[in-house]
Design an enzyme around this catalytic site. Structure first.
Site, PDB file in Angstrom:
ATOM      1  N   MET A   1       0.845  -1.191   0.000  1.00 43.60           N
ATOM      2  CA  MET A   1       0.000   0.000   0.000  1.00 43.60           C
ATOM      3  C   MET A   1       0.884   1.245   0.000  1.00 43.60           C
ATOM      4  O   MET A   1       1.752   1.407   0.846  1.00 43.60           O
ATOM      5  CB  MET A   1      -0.902   0.015   1.233  1.00 43.60           C
ATOM      6  CG  MET A   1      -1.846   1.215   1.280  1.00 43.60           C
ATOM      7  SD  MET A   1      -3.034   1.117   2.640  1.00 43.60           S
ATOM      8  CE  MET A   1      -1.962   1.428   4.046  1.00 43.60           C
ATOM      9  N   CYS A   2       0.696   2.110  -0.972  1.00 39.67           N
ATOM     10  CA  CYS A   2       1.429   3.360  -1.072  1.00 39.67           C
ATOM     11  C   CYS A   2       0.451   4.508  -1.249  1.00 39.67           C
ATOM     12  O   CYS A   2      -0.724   4.293  -1.544  1.00 39.67           O
ATOM     13  CB  CYS A   2       2.389   3.326  -2.262  1.00 39.67           C
ATOM     14  SG  CYS A   2       3.666   2.042  -2.157  1.00 39.67           S
TER      15      CYS A   2
END
Length: 299
Positions: A1-2
């Site tokens: 997750m970014c």
């Protein structure tokens, strides 16, 4: 997750606020990527003065002042260096390819992370808000900015592995997700003479787009070609000196939201990163469709 954020300013009266607005957006995405962060600013008069080329780099064995002095002697031109630890930014009134070549010759072990006439790239490890404060991002001005908070999944946590990947002149690509066939594409690009600085899958996407642009393909077509070539789950934000573009894969499971007004266009992984922008209450807000390329151009 970014976390991805980007801001393209149509209204020149907002240019002095670019850094402050981008910093607020970045702050909201810290929890999506606490490992490291990168930021790109177009048009800041301190980091990228008009009429000068700018190069951003990591892992220089000598400090910014000494590097600027050595580059100045090599180029017979005034060179200014900025120490934005761990990033160094240098600029000079010479052509971009001339300054880039001089940097490579002077500090061959350093890694160039951005170059062009308008672009400054800053990267580091740690809390994104702390990094932005250390870099002085809030004081930056310009017409366009991109930032990324990284939670590493495909490669090690390093400053160099953070996004954006800026491998063409005044070009940036940031990425949330992963490419599943990037190694085969990387090998094809290497056979075509393209070199790589990392094992990061995002760099493969950036090198692919840069190659298409260098061959005369426009940005929209280059991203359509990327969609046809790359497998995986991804949202991409790609910028050049005059363009700002968003594209998602066919499944579109990686979040993205776009807001647009007469004064600006903004993109983020989540709405909360957009919530404090001026005029957000009357903005056109929408989720980008799968495999559709959205492009805005500087006016």
């Amino acid at each position: 997750m970014c976390g991805i954020v980007g801001l393209h300013l149509r209204d020149a009266t907002l240019h002095p606020q670019l850094g402050a607005l981008l910093s607020g957006m970045l702050d909201a995405m810290c929890d999506r990527g606490p490992d490291s962060a990168g930021m790109a600013v177009y048009g800041d008069p301190t980091w990228s003065p008009e009429g000068e080329a700018t190069v951003s780099l990591l892992d220089s064995p000598i400090p910014a002042t000494e590097l600027a002095e050595q580059l100045g002697l090599a180029l017979s031109a005034p060179v200014t260096g900025h120490d934005l630890d761990p990033t160094i930014v240098v600029h000079a009134p010479v052509a971009t390819d001339v300054l880039t070549a001089a940097v490579r010759s002077t500090v061959p072990t350093a890694r160039i992370i951005g170059f062009g006439e308008h672009l400054t790239v800053l990267k580091g490890m740690g809390n994104p808000t702390d990094l932005a404060n250390r870099f002085g991002l809030r004081s930056a001005s310009g017409w366009q900015g991109v930032a990324h908070t990284r939670m590493a999944t495909e490669s090690a946590v390093t400053a160099g592995g953070s996004h954006p990947f800026a491998v063409g002149p005044d070009q940036c690509l940031v990425h949330n997700g992963s490419f599943s066939n990037h190694m085969s594409i990387k090998h094809d690009l290497e056979r075509a003479g393209v070199t790589f600085d990392s094992e990061n899958d995002t760099e493969v996407g950036a090198r692919y787009v840069a190659k298409q642009l260098a061959e005369g393909v426009d940005l929209e077509k280059a991203l359509l070609m990327l969609n046809e070539t790359f497998d995986g789950f991804y949202t991409l934000l790609v910028s050049t000196s005059d363009s700002f573009a968003v594209v998602r894969d066919a499944i579109a499971c990686k979040p993205a939201i776009i807001a647009e007004t007469d004064r600006w266009v903004a993109m983020a992984s989540e709405y909360r990163a957009l919530a404090q922008l001026p005029g957000i209450d009357t903005a056109r807000i929408f989720e980008p469709e799968p495999e559709e390329v959205y492009v805005w151009h500087r006016q």
